[in-house]
Design a protein around this motif. Structure first.
Motif, PDB file in Angstrom:
ATOM      1  N   ALA A   2       0.808  -1.216   0.000  1.00  0.00           N
ATOM      2  CA  ALA A   2       0.000   0.000   0.000  1.00  0.00           C
ATOM      3  C   ALA A   2       0.842   1.266   0.000  1.00  0.00           C
ATOM      4  N   LEU A  49      -5.090   5.698  -0.003  1.00  0.00           N
ATOM      5  CA  LEU A  49      -5.689   4.805   0.982  1.00  0.00           C
ATOM      6  C   LEU A  49      -7.192   5.009   1.038  1.00  0.00           C
ATOM      7  N   GLN A  50      -7.902   3.964   1.334  1.00  0.00           N
ATOM      8  CA  GLN A  50      -9.331   4.041   1.581  1.00  0.00           C
ATOM      9  C   GLN A  50      -9.593   3.290   2.888  1.00  0.00           C
ATOM     10  N   LEU A  51      -9.707   4.037   3.974  1.00  0.00           N
ATOM     11  CA  LEU A  51      -9.783   3.453   5.298  1.00  0.00           C
ATOM     12  C   LEU A  51     -11.135   3.721   5.937  1.00  0.00           C
ATOM     13  N   ARG A  82      -4.449   1.352  10.972  1.00  0.00           N
ATOM     14  CA  ARG A  82      -3.789   0.942   9.732  1.00  0.00           C
ATOM     15  C   ARG A  82      -2.990   2.094   9.134  1.00  0.00           C
ATOM     16  N   PHE A  83      -3.571   3.297   9.161  1.00  0.00           N
ATOM     17  CA  PHE A  83      -2.840   4.472   8.666  1.00  0.00           C
ATOM     18  C   PHE A  83      -1.548   4.656   9.448  1.00  0.00           C
ATOM     19  N   LEU A 135       1.181   2.095   8.581  1.00  0.00           N
ATOM     20  CA  LEU A 135       1.840   2.387   7.306  1.00  0.00           C
ATOM     21  C   LEU A 135       2.780   3.586   7.436  1.00  0.00           C
ATOM     22  N   SER A 159      -7.245  13.699   2.187  1.00  0.00           N
ATOM     23  CA  SER A 159      -7.032  12.890   3.384  1.00  0.00           C
ATOM     24  C   SER A 159      -8.329  12.697   4.158  1.00  0.00           C
ATOM     25  N   SER A 168      -9.803   9.715   2.444  1.00  0.00           N
ATOM     26  CA  SER A 168      -9.019   8.503   2.653  1.00  0.00           C
ATOM     27  C   SER A 168      -9.168   7.956   4.069  1.00  0.00           C
ATOM     28  N   LEU A 203       0.737   8.727   1.309  1.00  0.00           N
ATOM     29  CA  LEU A 203      -0.316   7.775   1.641  1.00  0.00           C
ATOM     30  C   LEU A 203      -1.634   8.081   0.945  1.00  0.00           C
ATOM     31  N   PHE A 204      -1.894   9.357   0.696  1.00  0.00           N
ATOM     32  CA  PHE A 204      -3.193   9.727   0.145  1.00  0.00           C
ATOM     33  C   PHE A 204      -3.171   9.919  -1.360  1.00  0.00           C
TER      34      PHE A 204
END
Length: 357
Positions: free
Chosen positions: A39, A46-48, A57-58, A61, A250, A253, A284-285
């Protein structure tokens, strides 16, 4: 439509590790022979889910990426590339957030860690024409006494010039820590003339915004979008002239809003809130600064005059010198006065047009 990369702007919400380019992270991981989660390398946003599970999880990572940053050369590369990327996107002022505690063990302590970042910020400013200031950010996950130590360190390097500390922040999971307990650290920073720029009002609602306003006295609020859920809180934000560092990508995400069009950009603008769009953690985004302006245009229906006002808001909310602020604001006026389809970078943003991402 006018070129949004040619619109002069300030970038006020960008985290140090989260600013990394994907190829840079891959190179640092290869250097250390570290296998990273897919990822972090696929370039997809990210899709959280909202809530503790998504944040965990964010954070996992983010920690994996941060663990690859282990030397002075790494710190300098991240700052240099962030300035290059901002220059290519029309940013004339970057105020980058860093917690030097994370990198201290690898460069001899928190003081060398911060001074390396500041030194490279000065050098990157000279190379790119983007003025790079630094926000020292404490973490809600650590003891408030550590925040006071960071505030004292930040105070020793305070100023509004490139390569100086311009603000003091508080980041990480809003649901953790006692906001009031961080008040003394922010008092130290304010006495040194630093801007108060804590996070608040993203993962938690308007009650948390009020808590941050009462105890940390923000000049700007990282995110703050959920102030719209309470008219009185939103009115207080406007009355106090507190700018919101809004990061639409963000917000989606992290599951704060389910869809791009749910981010309340238009409601905030209509309420008279000063906004500064930011990329937050593009690693991340998957979305950098210009993409936030593109979303304002294509998703939220902002015309060029409204986009220019967003850029003005970011510049006015920055800790840039009066001279820099006037120069960038003049560049915004020139962008808006120019013809649609403009693709040349205005000279008001320095040498940005000559720097490739």
């Amino acid at each position: 439509m006018r070129d949004l990369a040619a619109l002069p702007k300030a970038h006020l919400h960008l985290h140090f590790t989260g600013s990394m380019r994907v190829p840079t992270l891959a190179a640092l991981a290869e250097e250390r022979d570290v296998r990273l989660p897919r990822a972090l390398l696929d370039g997809d946003p990210l899709q959280l889910p909202a809530g503790a599970r998504g944040w965990f999880r964010f954070q996992r990572l983010y920690d994996a990426a941060r663990a690859c940053v282990r030397s002075e050369a790494h710190l300098r590369r991240i700052v240099a590339e962030a300035a290059q990327d901002d220059a290519a996107e029309g940013s004339g002022r970057l105020e980058m957030q860093v917690d030097p505690t994370s990198y201290a063990p690898f460069v001899g302590g928190i003081t060398p860690a911060l001074e390396i970042v500041l030194d490279e910020a000065r050098a990157a400013s000279a190379r790119t024409g983007v003025e790079v200031g630094v926000v020292v950010a404490a973490s809600r996950m650590r003891h408030p006494l550590e925040a006071r130590t960071l505030a004292r360190l930040a105070a020793r390097h305070a100023g509004d010039q490139p390569g100086q500390v311009v603000g003091f922040g508080l980041s990480n999971d809003e649901r953790r820590g006692d906001t009031e307990a961080f008040g003394p650290a922010f008092a130290i920073a304010r006495r040194a003339g630093l801007a108060s720029v804590p996070h608040g009002g993203e993962l938690l609602g308007p009650a948390h915004v009020t808590e941050v306003l009462d105890h940390l006295g923000p000049d700007r609020l990282g995110h703050g979008v959920r102030a719209v859920e309470d008219a009185r809180v939103l009115e207080t934000v406007v009355e106090r002239g507190i700018a919101l560092e809004v990061c639409p990508a963000s917000n989606v995400s992290l599951g704060v809003y389910a869809e791009d069009h749910h981010v309340p950009l238009r409601r905030l603008a209509e309420a008279g809130v000063t906004m500064a769009l930011g990329a937050d953690d593009p690693l991340l985004f998957g979305s950098r600064l210009v993409a936030q302006y593109e979303a304002a245009r294509t998703v939220h229906g902002f015309d060029d005059a409204a986009l220019a006002e967003l850029a003005r808001g970011s510049i006015r909310a920055s800790v840039a010198t009066d001279e820099t602020r006037r120069r960038l604001l003049a560049g915004v006026d020139a962008w808006l006065a120019g013809p649609e389809g403009q693709s040349e970078q205005p000279t008001s943003t320095g040498s940005a047009s000559r720097v490739m991402p």
